[in-house]
Design an enzyme around this catalytic site. Structure first.
Site: not given
Length: 471
Positions: A413, A448
């Protein structure tokens, strides 16, 4: 609590033959009988008590509101037992379901047929554990204060639980928390699970367009499973910042062919499939086609039917924290927090309570603090280091929900790129490994990730360290 002739009560339930089916049917029959469930405990698998040569039991408890008086309530739950096939037999021996009234508002009841508080609450850890789950560490009502005063120990329910052994009993003494997935029970405390990401979108920030062809998607799943993934999360709608929403029909067009191909792979035997969607119609179709878990980044905020549909599907539900939607989540208003961990916990709890009231038991819920969703870099770092704080804040409202499995999704991210001066998403895997390590050591149960291989090794080391610490 007595309010408009309604009374809160606890129902304790345990089952061992067709256990999950009996649980689900009992919940539905309670609702039909006028027992309106407002809160669920965790689900426990426990060794049988007294008569030990029988299969393990499932135990849980609910908090409910009803207009039924205590003896009417007793008649109602005994009737449910009969409907589920319970007959007279050996005391404490095998039976399909066992429903007990533990507490009834602020009342004490002593009659030939009913004693409230239930006389054996105070000696049975498998009863007291789910009862404690229904409370918060903060006393939220006068009823709860009264229940503490009714405890056999002067220190109240919490002190009694600690004297029994409290959390140290979980995973020991034949008692473990479990989450039902299909016909199996998952004990998430045994090891950290890796969820591999499969994006079927043309515009995802890391791998948009790469896995839209069915052959490429199947190859990627095969690779992630070979690398050690426990679950595969399939998403057909991008949730990157500023992503436009696509329709249910377009999302299903992308998802269904790949999902059908993946569920047919021999390599997926024993693995779990999660569908990443905020549309209830997509969740419904995905579960019909073999998905085991619904992963909703909006926790029900973007589709008012989601909670009802998931409740009917009886599958685990990942509720993630996000403000707004992907197109608005990073605006200034949605990035305003006084205390990011406390506010995430409060807002998540509110959404999970809505899910519970719609019929999704707490023991089917997985929580996700939403790293990267309506948070800036500083706030994401606070979340990574603040998982214990988030759990503690949820515990103030619900001890049961504070024990739910927690998923984190920092993979590749933007905040990792900002910290590490790495603008290319696919080159953020080393930072992802570090972020996952911090999260798992702080109490996360599922990671995840896009790069499964490197993160599998990271969580194995974390698990070994945590095991060594507790031993």
């Amino acid at each position: 609590m007595v309010e408009h002739c309604k009374v809160r009560s606890f129902i304790h339930r345990k089952a061992q033959c067709d256990r999950l089916q009996n649980f689900n049917e009992a919940l539905q029959l309670m609702k039909k009988a006028g027992i309106h469930i407002t809160r669920h405990a965790c689900l426990y698998e426990t060794a049988p008590a007294y008569v030990t040569n029988q299969p393990q039991f499932l135990n849980s408890a609910v908090r409910a509101v009803t207009k039924l008086g205590p003896h009417e309530l007793l008649s109602a739950v005994k009737n449910i037992e009969k409907q589920l096939g319970r007959t007279a037999g050996i005391r404490y021996g095998p039976r399909p379901i066992d429903l007990d009234i533990l507490l009834y508002g602020r009342y004490k009841v002593h009659s030939d047929t009913l004693t409230v508080p239930h006389e054996r609450i105070w000696e049975r850890p498998f009863v007291l554990a789910p009862l404690i789950d229904l409370l918060g560490s903060d006393v939220d009502t006068d009823d709860v204060a009264c229940w503490n005063s009714l405890a056999a120990d002067r220190g109240g329910l919490f002190e009694l639980w600690e004297k029994m052994g409290g959390e140290s009993l979980i995973g020991k003494e034949g008692m473990r928390r479990v989450l039902p997935i299909g016909n199996n029970l998952w004990d998430w405390s045994c090891k950290t699970s890796i969820m591999g990401v499969l994006n079927l979108t043309p515009d995802s920030f890391s791998d948009g367009g790469k896995f839209q062809p069915i052959e490429a998607a199947v190859s990627q799943v095969r690779s992630m499973v070979s690398d050690g993934a426990d679950m595969i999360d399939i998403g057909a709608q991008s949730t990157r910042p500023m992503a436009p929403m696509i329709s249910v029909e377009e999302e299903l067009d992308r998802l269904v062919p790949v999902l059908e191909a993946v569920t047919g792979m021999p390599e997926m035997s024993g693995k779990l499939i999660s569908v990443d969607t905020f549309y209830s119609e997509v969740a419904l179709e995905a579960v019909k086609r073999g998905a085991h878990i619904v992963n909703d980044v909006s926790a029900g905020q973007l589709d008012p039917q989601m909670h009802r549909v998931v409740a009917q599907l009886k599958v685990p539900y990942i509720a993630m924290h996000m403000r707004g939607d992907p197109s608005t989540m990073q605006n200034n208003e949605n990035l305003q927090y006084d205390d990011v961990c406390n506010e995430i916990a409060s807002e998540l709890h509110s959404r999970i309570r809505d899910a519970e009231l719609s019929g999704i038991p707490a023991w089917r819920i997985i929580v996700d603090p939403g790293i990267g969703f309506s948070k800036n870099t500083k706030q994401n770092l606070e979340i990574l280091g603040g998982i214990p704080k988030i759990r503690a804040e949820i515990a103030r409202r619900s001890l049961g929900l504070s024990h739910a499995p927690m998923l984190i999704g920092p993979s590749r991210k933007k905040f990792l790129g900002e910290v590490c001066s790495q603008p290319i998403a696919t080159k953020r895997d080393p930072a992802t490994v570090a972020a996952v390590t911090i999260g798992v050591l702080g109490g996360a149960n599922i990671a995840r990730v896009h790069n499964v291989r490197d993160n599998v090794d990271a969580v194995r080391l974390c698990d070994a360290m945590l095991k060594e610490k507790t031993s």
